[in-house]
Structure formats: C-alpha cells, structure tokens
Design a protein around this motif. Structure first.
Motif, PDB file in Angstrom:
ATOM      1  N   TRP A 160       0.818  -1.210   0.000  1.00 39.46           N
ATOM      2  CA  TRP A 160       0.000   0.000   0.000  1.00 39.46           C
ATOM      3  C   TRP A 160       0.851   1.260   0.000  1.00 39.46           C
ATOM      4  CZ3 TRP A 160      -0.163   3.893   3.620  1.00 39.46           C
ATOM      5  CH2 TRP A 160       0.352   3.640   4.899  1.00 39.46           C
ATOM      6  N   GLU A 161       2.027   1.202   0.620  1.00 42.25           N
ATOM      7  CA  GLU A 161       2.885   2.385   0.662  1.00 42.25           C
ATOM      8  C   GLU A 161       3.453   2.716  -0.717  1.00 42.25           C
ATOM      9  OE1 GLU A 161       4.740   2.536   5.111  1.00 42.25           O
ATOM     10  OE2 GLU A 161       5.491   0.962   3.787  1.00 42.25           O
ATOM     11  N   PHE A 162       3.863   1.703  -1.476  1.00 39.90           N
ATOM     12  CA  PHE A 162       4.386   1.975  -2.809  1.00 39.90           C
ATOM     13  C   PHE A 162       3.269   2.350  -3.782  1.00 39.90           C
ATOM     14  CE2 PHE A 162       8.852  -0.139  -3.342  1.00 39.90           C
ATOM     15  CZ  PHE A 162       9.431   1.006  -2.828  1.00 39.90           C
ATOM     16  N   LEU A 163       2.071   1.833  -3.552  1.00 43.48           N
ATOM     17  CA  LEU A 163       0.977   2.176  -4.458  1.00 43.48           C
ATOM     18  C   LEU A 163       0.429   3.570  -4.184  1.00 43.48           C
ATOM     19  CD1 LEU A 163       1.202  -0.769  -5.323  1.00 43.48           C
ATOM     20  CD2 LEU A 163      -1.293  -0.953  -5.166  1.00 43.48           C
ATOM     21  N   ARG A 164       0.392   3.967  -2.897  1.00 45.37           N
ATOM     22  CA  ARG A 164      -0.203   5.260  -2.529  1.00 45.37           C
ATOM     23  C   ARG A 164       0.617   5.904  -1.411  1.00 45.37           C
ATOM     24  NH1 ARG A 164      -5.328   5.671  -4.789  1.00 45.37           N
ATOM     25  NH2 ARG A 164      -6.121   3.727  -5.700  1.00 45.37           N
ATOM     26  N   PRO A 165       1.779   6.472  -1.744  1.00 49.58           N
ATOM     27  CA  PRO A 165       2.702   6.961  -0.704  1.00 49.58           C
ATOM     28  C   PRO A 165       2.349   8.321  -0.094  1.00 49.58           C
ATOM     29  CG  PRO A 165       3.649   7.288  -2.882  1.00 49.58           C
ATOM     30  CD  PRO A 165       2.369   6.516  -3.090  1.00 49.58           C
ATOM     31  N   VAL A 166       1.398   9.051  -0.668  1.00 47.83           N
ATOM     32  CA  VAL A 166       1.071  10.398  -0.186  1.00 47.83           C
ATOM     33  C   VAL A 166      -0.312  10.368   0.467  1.00 47.83           C
ATOM     34  CG1 VAL A 166       0.670  12.800  -0.864  1.00 47.83           C
ATOM     35  CG2 VAL A 166       2.479  11.484  -1.984  1.00 47.83           C
ATOM     36  N   PRO A 167      -0.426  10.922   1.688  1.00 49.27           N
ATOM     37  CA  PRO A 167       0.609  11.539   2.515  1.00 49.27           C
ATOM     38  C   PRO A 167       1.494  10.485   3.179  1.00 49.27           C
ATOM     39  CG  PRO A 167      -1.449  11.509   3.708  1.00 49.27           C
ATOM     40  CD  PRO A 167      -1.759  10.996   2.331  1.00 49.27           C
ATOM     41  N   PRO A 168       2.645  10.889   3.722  1.00 48.25           N
ATOM     42  CA  PRO A 168       3.510   9.920   4.393  1.00 48.25           C
ATOM     43  C   PRO A 168       2.754   9.205   5.509  1.00 48.25           C
ATOM     44  CG  PRO A 168       4.618  12.038   4.169  1.00 48.25           C
ATOM     45  CD  PRO A 168       3.192  12.256   3.777  1.00 48.25           C
ATOM     46  N   PRO A 169       2.992   7.914   5.672  1.00 53.08           N
ATOM     47  CA  PRO A 169       2.307   7.189   6.751  1.00 53.08           C
ATOM     48  C   PRO A 169       2.730   7.685   8.132  1.00 53.08           C
ATOM     49  CG  PRO A 169       3.969   5.806   5.711  1.00 53.08           C
ATOM     50  CD  PRO A 169       3.867   7.037   4.880  1.00 53.08           C
ATOM     51  N   GLU A 170       1.776   7.711   9.049  1.00 52.54           N
ATOM     52  CA  GLU A 170       2.033   8.055  10.437  1.00 52.54           C
ATOM     53  C   GLU A 170       2.344   6.770  11.213  1.00 52.54           C
ATOM     54  OE1 GLU A 170       2.136  10.953  11.795  1.00 52.54           O
ATOM     55  OE2 GLU A 170       1.014  12.350  10.512  1.00 52.54           O
ATOM     56  N   PRO A 171       3.400   6.758  12.012  1.00 49.60           N
ATOM     57  CA  PRO A 171       3.742   5.534  12.739  1.00 49.60           C
ATOM     58  C   PRO A 171       2.589   4.962  13.558  1.00 49.60           C
ATOM     59  CG  PRO A 171       5.528   7.117  12.908  1.00 49.60           C
ATOM     60  CD  PRO A 171       4.392   7.829  12.224  1.00 49.60           C
ATOM     61  N   ARG A 172       1.787   5.823  14.201  1.00 48.43           N
ATOM     62  CA  ARG A 172       0.742   5.311  15.082  1.00 48.43           C
ATOM     63  C   ARG A 172      -0.454   4.732  14.324  1.00 48.43           C
ATOM     64  NH1 ARG A 172      -3.408   8.867  15.554  1.00 48.43           N
ATOM     65  NH2 ARG A 172      -3.085  10.954  14.675  1.00 48.43           N
ATOM     66  N   THR A 173      -0.620   5.118  13.063  1.00 49.82           N
ATOM     67  CA  THR A 173      -1.774   4.628  12.285  1.00 49.82           C
ATOM     68  C   THR A 173      -1.356   3.806  11.073  1.00 49.82           C
ATOM     69  OG1 THR A 173      -1.825   6.691  10.995  1.00 49.82           O
ATOM     70  CG2 THR A 173      -3.194   6.588  12.985  1.00 49.82           C
ATOM     71  N   ARG A 174      -0.077   3.516  10.946  1.00 50.12           N
ATOM     72  CA  ARG A 174       0.411   2.830   9.743  1.00 50.12           C
ATOM     73  C   ARG A 174      -0.273   1.479   9.543  1.00 50.12           C
ATOM     74  NH1 ARG A 174       6.324   0.305   8.823  1.00 50.12           N
ATOM     75  NH2 ARG A 174       6.259   0.033   6.562  1.00 50.12           N
ATOM     76  N   ALA A 175      -0.547   0.768  10.633  1.00 49.35           N
ATOM     77  CA  ALA A 175      -1.120  -0.579  10.509  1.00 49.35           C
ATOM     78  C   ALA A 175      -2.596  -0.574  10.156  1.00 49.35           C
ATOM     79  CB  ALA A 175      -0.909  -1.351  11.810  1.00 49.35           C
ATOM     80  N   VAL A 176      -3.254   0.579  10.281  1.00 46.48           N
ATOM     81  CA  VAL A 176      -4.700   0.633  10.009  1.00 46.48           C
ATOM     82  C   VAL A 176      -5.030   1.721   8.984  1.00 46.48           C
ATOM     83  CG1 VAL A 176      -5.347  -0.318  12.243  1.00 46.48           C
ATOM     84  CG2 VAL A 176      -5.024   2.154  12.019  1.00 46.48           C
ATOM     85  N   ASP A 177      -4.063   2.151   8.236  1.00 41.76           N
ATOM     86  CA  ASP A 177      -4.280   3.206   7.246  1.00 41.76           C
ATOM     87  C   ASP A 177      -5.348   2.771   6.238  1.00 41.76           C
ATOM     88  OD1 ASP A 177      -3.749   4.864   4.727  1.00 41.76           O
ATOM     89  OD2 ASP A 177      -2.331   5.766   6.129  1.00 41.76           O
TER      90      ASP A 177
END
Length: 417
Positions: free
Chosen positions: A143-160
């Motif tokens: 998901w990060e490479f497909l949709r990198p913007v906005p940068p992931p937040e550490p506290r919500t990265r697992a449930v973005d």
C-alpha cells in the motif's frame, strides 16, 4: 501434456461479452495520454505531474502505444490497464504537490539501503519478507508503494485506509484467475517490489511482467533507468518523512539485475543481497507465471513465446550481473550471495550470514519474529505451482550453455527439472 491456461472466473466472461452496460462500452476506448492525464487532473484537482521530470512522458507514451497496438487485451485487460495507469497518474500529481508543500522532504537521507535481488522465483520474496520482521529494518509495503502520499504516520500505519485500496487493486488478478494464489502471494500489507515505485516513472518491468508489449519491453531494456531510481528514491523520502529515528531500508526486485549501474548511480552506498537458483528452473516457473498473468488479462499467450522472451531477458540479466560484479563498483563486503537450496533448508541460517556479511546485529526478538513468520506461512498453503521446462519448447543444452559463465561464477547448482 503441455501447459494449459487456468480457468478464469465466470465474471470475466460476462464483462468480456459486454453484458454489463454501460461499463463495458467505456472499456473499448483507446489509450490516449492527454485524455488520461486530463482525467487525472479532474479527479485530483491538481495540475503538476512533475513536469520537471519530462522523462516520464516518453515512458507513458510508449506504454500506451504498446497497450493499444500490441497487448491484444480483452475488456478485462483494458479495464485493468486503464485503472492502473489512472492510479499512477493520480499519485504523480499528489507527489508533485507534496514536494511543493514540503520541499524539505528532498533532504531526507536514504543511507546504506539493502537491495534484495536475484532471478525471479529464487526466494527473493520470502527473504525480503523475513528481513521485514526485524523492527530495525524498514520495508515498503504494497500500500505504501501504491499510494505513498501523505507519508504514513507511525501510530496509524497498521490501520491506514489506503491498505484496503491497495488490497482491492492487487487482488484483482486473483479474482480473475484464482490459481494465482498458489503461484505468488499478494496482500496490501506484504512487502512490495521496487518495480511498483519505478512504475510511477513509467520505466518498469512491472508493465512487461503483466502485458505482452514487446515494443515497450525493447525500449525499456535499453533506456536510461536513472530517472526511475531517482523517482524511487523520492518515494522513499516521502515514506520516511514522518518516521522518527534511523531508517535502514531493505528493498527488493529481481529486475535490479538488469539495471545495477543505474541503481548504484542513484544509491552509491547500496548493499546487495543476491539469491541464486538454477536458471532453467527459474525460466520454467517464471514462464508459467507470466503466461498465466497474460491469460488473466485476456491476452492468451503461447508459453513457448513467453519462454523465449524471458530467456533472452534473463540471460541478459545474468550477464549484466556477472559483468557488474567483476567491475568492482561495489566492494565485496557489500555483497551477499545465497543459494535457493540452502535457503529452503535453513532460511534463518542464511539470514544470519547476511547480517554478518553486512556487519549488522540480528537480535533474538527479530529472529523469533522471523521464525514465527515462517511457521505461519508454510510453503504450498495456497496449493502447489506446477511447471515443467519441457513445456517451454527451448533447447535445454543450448540454454544451459548460455548460462555456464553465470553458474560457474556464482557456484549455482544444476537442478533436475
């Protein structure tokens, strides 16, 4: 008996037949860059596609020409190609705006990244997944490479919420051809290959792996790949922007073997972990995979044609690896080689060797996570991928001869296949 294409899901035939109007009528429209760009600007409300990087237009134009005139896609394939290109254009617009709003992101340091590479089907994916279990490593997820913007937040990265969007996109091919689960594992949260970031620059083996587009493939084999790696670096800079502390990126793609010079031009302090396996086994497994993907998109390919194309490509890749290694652009201490058979026998031992080679610490907690990951994902849990070199119509002795230098240089054992 020979290779036969697997069964496609029933819904694909409904779509192909045009029984879902008006959706199916729209799928016959041509691939036109200005139309697709205009639609992306309309969807996002943004205008800048990164015109400071004009190289992307050449790749986009060549890709669209090949999709229109070479790929022979049915409506399933055309829908997928339109959807894919639309997402790439949307993300380019979002990245350009993000950099405009936060120019400091360009100062983010990407230091001493580790690139996992090697021939396809040689264990690169599982090695990458194991390294992802170490909290000291940062591995880009799908998901990060497909949709990198906005940068992931550490506290919500697992449930973005972007995880679900990525899951829906990458599961499309399995929905079309369910047997794909047995061939290659996919998930929105699994580690993702660098070719997905390269695709944002429209210079990527991601396209050639999914579509039969020989014109684009020929151009890609000879084009300057530094723009793709430069954009790849920008994506990493965005992804780590809100991540405090040191980041040790661990990245992966078999396609890096084809473009090692460009990789090192952009990442001069890179470390390379290379997996090795009998190339004839690689070609048999890979040709089956790609022929299945082509079938999923309505472009039924003769596996023998696929095999000839892949043989030329990967013989070139192995030649380039050998020449690059011998040229000494990267110190031997920054290389790690592993054999597929050794990895299958004791994957943790191979990981330990990799860490020792690169002067890294593998603590007990990271090793425990790696063992748990392996235990939860036994090989063949989705079924077995069966393939045969005899299906490829290739001259076994001739191919073996072409690859003698590679096998000798890296002590790659021959398998019975």
């Amino acid at each position: 008996m020979g290779w036969t294409p697997p069964q496609r899901a029933a819904w694909t035939e409904t779509l192909v037949a045009g029984d879902i109007p008006p959706l199916t009528d729209d799928l016959d429209r041509p691939f036109v860059a200005e139309v697709l760009i205009g639609e992306a600007r309309g969807r996002t409300g943004l205008t800048d596609l990164g015109e400071g990087d004009p190289d992307f237009r050449e790749g986009l134009d060549r890709l669209l020409y090949s999709l229109e005139h070479e790929a022979n896609l049915d409506r399933v394939g055309r829908w997928w190609a339109h959807t894919w290109v639309a997402r790439l254009l949307d993300v380019r617009l979002q990245i350009a705006r993000y950099v405009q709003d936060d120019p400091g992101v360009l100062d983010e340091a990407i230091e001493r990244p580790i690139f996992v590479t090697g021939g396809p089907r040689t264990g690169t994916s599982i090695l990458h997944a194991l390294l992802a279990q170490d909290p000291a490593n940062r591995v880009p997820t799908t998901w990060e490479f497909l949709r990198p913007v906005p940068p992931p937040e550490p506290r919500t990265r697992a449930v973005d919420p972007r995880i679900a969007l990525a899951e829906r996109e990458i599961r499309f091919i399995t929905a079309a051809v369910p047997v794909m689960d047995a061939i290659h594992d996919k998930s929105g949260t699994l580690p993702k290959e660098c070719i997905s970031a390269h695709a944002l620059a429209f210079r990527s083996e991601d396209f050639t792996g999914q579509f039969a587009i020989p014109g684009y493939a020929a151009w890609l084999a000879e084009c300057d790949m530094r723009p793709a790696y430069t954009y790849h670096r920008l994506v990493l800079q965005i992804l780590q922007r809100r991540t405090p502390g040191d980041t040790r990126w661990v990245l992966k793609s078999p396609a890096h073997l084809l473009t090692l010079d460009a990789l090192v031009d952009v990442y001069p302090d890179a470390r390379l972990a290379v997996t090795h396996r009998d190339p004839l086994t690689v070609l048999a497994s890979l040709s089956s995979l790609i022929a299945t993907i082509h079938h999923a998109y309505g472009n039924p390919s003769d596996i023998r044609d696929v095999a000839r194309t892949q043989t030329d490509l990967w013989c070139t890749a192995y030649d380039r690896l050998t020449a690059f290694r011998d040229a000494g652009r990267i110190a031997e201490s920054d290389w790690h080689d592993s054999a597929y058979a050794d990895f299958m026998r004791d994957p943790i031992a191979v990981v330990r060797e990799l860490y020792a080679t690169f002067g890294l610490d593998l603590d007990g907690e990271a090793e425990r996570r790696m063992r748990d990951h392996l235990a939860a994902r036994p090989q063949g849990r989705h079924g077995r991928h069966t393939y045969s070199f005899d299906d490829l119509g290739l001259d076994r002795a001739g191919i073996r001869s072409r690859l003698t230098d590679y096998q000798k240089r890296f002590r790659v054992p021959t398998e019975e296949i």
